[in-house]
Enzyme design. Structure first.
Site, PDB file in Angstrom:
ATOM      1  N   ILE A 104      35.116  37.619  38.264  1.00  0.00           N
ATOM      2  CA  ILE A 104      35.834  38.887  38.222  1.00  0.00           C
ATOM      3  C   ILE A 104      36.880  38.855  39.319  1.00  0.00           C
ATOM      4  O   ILE A 104      36.581  38.536  40.471  1.00  0.00           O
ATOM      5  CB  ILE A 104      34.888  40.085  38.418  1.00  0.00           C
ATOM      6  CG1 ILE A 104      33.847  40.145  37.295  1.00  0.00           C
ATOM      7  CG2 ILE A 104      35.679  41.386  38.444  1.00  0.00           C
ATOM      8  CD1 ILE A 104      32.536  39.504  37.613  1.00  0.00           C
ATOM      9  N   CYS A 105      38.117  39.156  38.955  1.00  0.00           N
ATOM     10  CA  CYS A 105      39.229  39.251  39.898  1.00  0.00           C
ATOM     11  C   CYS A 105      39.352  37.959  40.722  1.00  0.00           C
ATOM     12  O   CYS A 105      39.378  36.866  40.157  1.00  0.00           O
ATOM     13  CB  CYS A 105      39.061  40.491  40.776  1.00  0.00           C
ATOM     14  SG  CYS A 105      40.560  40.996  41.647  1.00  0.00           S
ATOM     15  N   THR A 106      39.376  38.063  42.039  1.00  0.00           N
ATOM     16  CA  THR A 106      39.581  36.875  42.869  1.00  0.00           C
ATOM     17  C   THR A 106      38.331  36.013  42.991  1.00  0.00           C
ATOM     18  O   THR A 106      38.341  35.017  43.716  1.00  0.00           O
ATOM     19  CB  THR A 106      40.072  37.273  44.282  1.00  0.00           C
ATOM     20  OG1 THR A 106      39.129  38.169  44.873  1.00  0.00           O
ATOM     21  CG2 THR A 106      41.439  37.934  44.209  1.00  0.00           C
ATOM     22  N   THR A 124      43.294  35.573  36.959  1.00  0.00           N
ATOM     23  CA  THR A 124      42.793  36.353  38.093  1.00  0.00           C
ATOM     24  C   THR A 124      43.734  37.541  38.247  1.00  0.00           C
ATOM     25  O   THR A 124      44.556  37.809  37.343  1.00  0.00           O
ATOM     26  CB  THR A 124      42.729  35.493  39.375  1.00  0.00           C
ATOM     27  OG1 THR A 124      42.103  36.248  40.426  1.00  0.00           O
ATOM     28  CG2 THR A 124      44.112  35.031  39.826  1.00  0.00           C
TER      29      THR A 124
END
Length: 318
Positions: A104-106, A124
């Site tokens: 998730i995300c970074t 990302t």
């Protein structure tokens, strides 16, 4: 009786709390409608961690190899600084034996540091996709996608895109009807506007065995509106049209044209489910026009796009 599906989150000091809580809430809500997910929080040492908000997060134990789904949330400090070697090594452990690995995300930067994104498509947060590409030169980073699936590896965009990814994983496991109930209960979109791969990715079967054919199917899935004529697809791989047709026949039991049509049909149907007009759906899905899309709907469903939308709008739109 089948055992519960394990969903393990890798947490560490500074982890973004919403990256954990959002997807976890999806799996927990799915259990209300008949799913059976067992959520675990794992940290590098088995000790509790402190989130980015300063809240303490209790964990179930140290990292360990296991089955099921393994997810890595992000943190504010990545990618501003390199992922420490011990953290990358710890992040690698739960991936061993996991049926699906995602970020998730970074969190994608931790997967990359752990060597789990080598040679894969990924995404990302849009603000740092260029940094992920620099950090993982063998990745094919897709900056516009809400989430990306490459085989059994999944990466998602910033923060709330983790909810989109979790919904897609639930749909893989339990189908669209249960997932729609989850989305309604959480008051979120089943499929959010954004990168187009989100619509068709959950509908695909196992990826082709051939890396060359996987390149083509990924290309079509990520951009259904592109020029995907047989000649253009063959040119992309630098192979003959005959060879590409044989690859599709041998591995997917279809032709390139029918595969592209199926991807566009799935996308158009999802767009209609979300309330787009038939004309809008035809354009966004990559059809040459409404009439072209209408013929495909008639062939596959024996009804027009407008009739499909009238028939299914109540059940499919919360």
């Amino acid at each position: 009786m089948p055992s519960a599906h394990r969903v393990a989150f890798f947490v560490y000091d500074g982890v973004t709390l919403l990256d954990v809580a959002g997807p976890a809430e999806v799996f927990k809500t799915a259990n209300r409608f008949g799913a059976d997910y067992r959520i675990e929080l794992l940290s590098p040492t088995g000790e509790d961690v402190t989130s980015n908000l300063g809240f303490r997060v209790g964990v179930d134990g140290p990292v360990a190899a296991g089955d099921g789904t393994y997810l890595v949330p992000g943190a504010d400090r990545f990618p501003g600084e390199p992922v420490p070697g011990d953290l990358a090594a710890a992040a690698r452990v739960p991936a061993e034996g996991a049926g699906r690995v995602g970020s998730i995300c970074t969190g994608a930067f931790l997967l990359a540091a752990a060597g789990l994104l080598d040679g894969k498509r990924a995404t990302t947060h849009w603000q740092v996709t260029h940094k992920l590409a620099a950090r993982c030169p063998t990745c094919r980073v897709e900056p516009d996608a809400i989430y990306v699936r490459d085989g059994t590896t999944y990466t998602s965009a910033g923060v709330t895109a983790g909810i989109d990814l979790a919904l897609a994983l639930v749909e893989e496991d339990h189908g669209p009807d249960l997932t729609r109930e989850v989305a309604r209960a959480m008051v979120v979109y089943l499929q959010r506007a954004g990168g187009q791969s989100q619509f068709s990715a959950p509908l695909q079967g196992p990826p082709p065995r051939s890396p060359a054919l996987r390149t083509i199917t990924d290309l079509v899935t990520a951009n259904p509106r592109g020029d995907h004529s047989l000649g253009e697809l063959a040119k992309h791989l630098n192979v003959s049209t005959r060879h590409l047709t044989r690859l599709f026949h041998d591995e997917l039991a279809t032709t390139p044209a029918r595969y592209v049509e199926a991807i566009r049909f799935d996308l158009a149907r999802a767009l209609l489910d979300r309330g787009h007009t038939a004309t809008q759906a035809a354009e966004l899905a990559g059809f040459s026009g409404y009439e072209s899309m209408r013929r495909v709907f008639a062939k596959k469903l024996s009804i027009s796009p407008a009739a499909y939308q009238r028939r299914f709008s109540t059940a499919r739109r919360g």
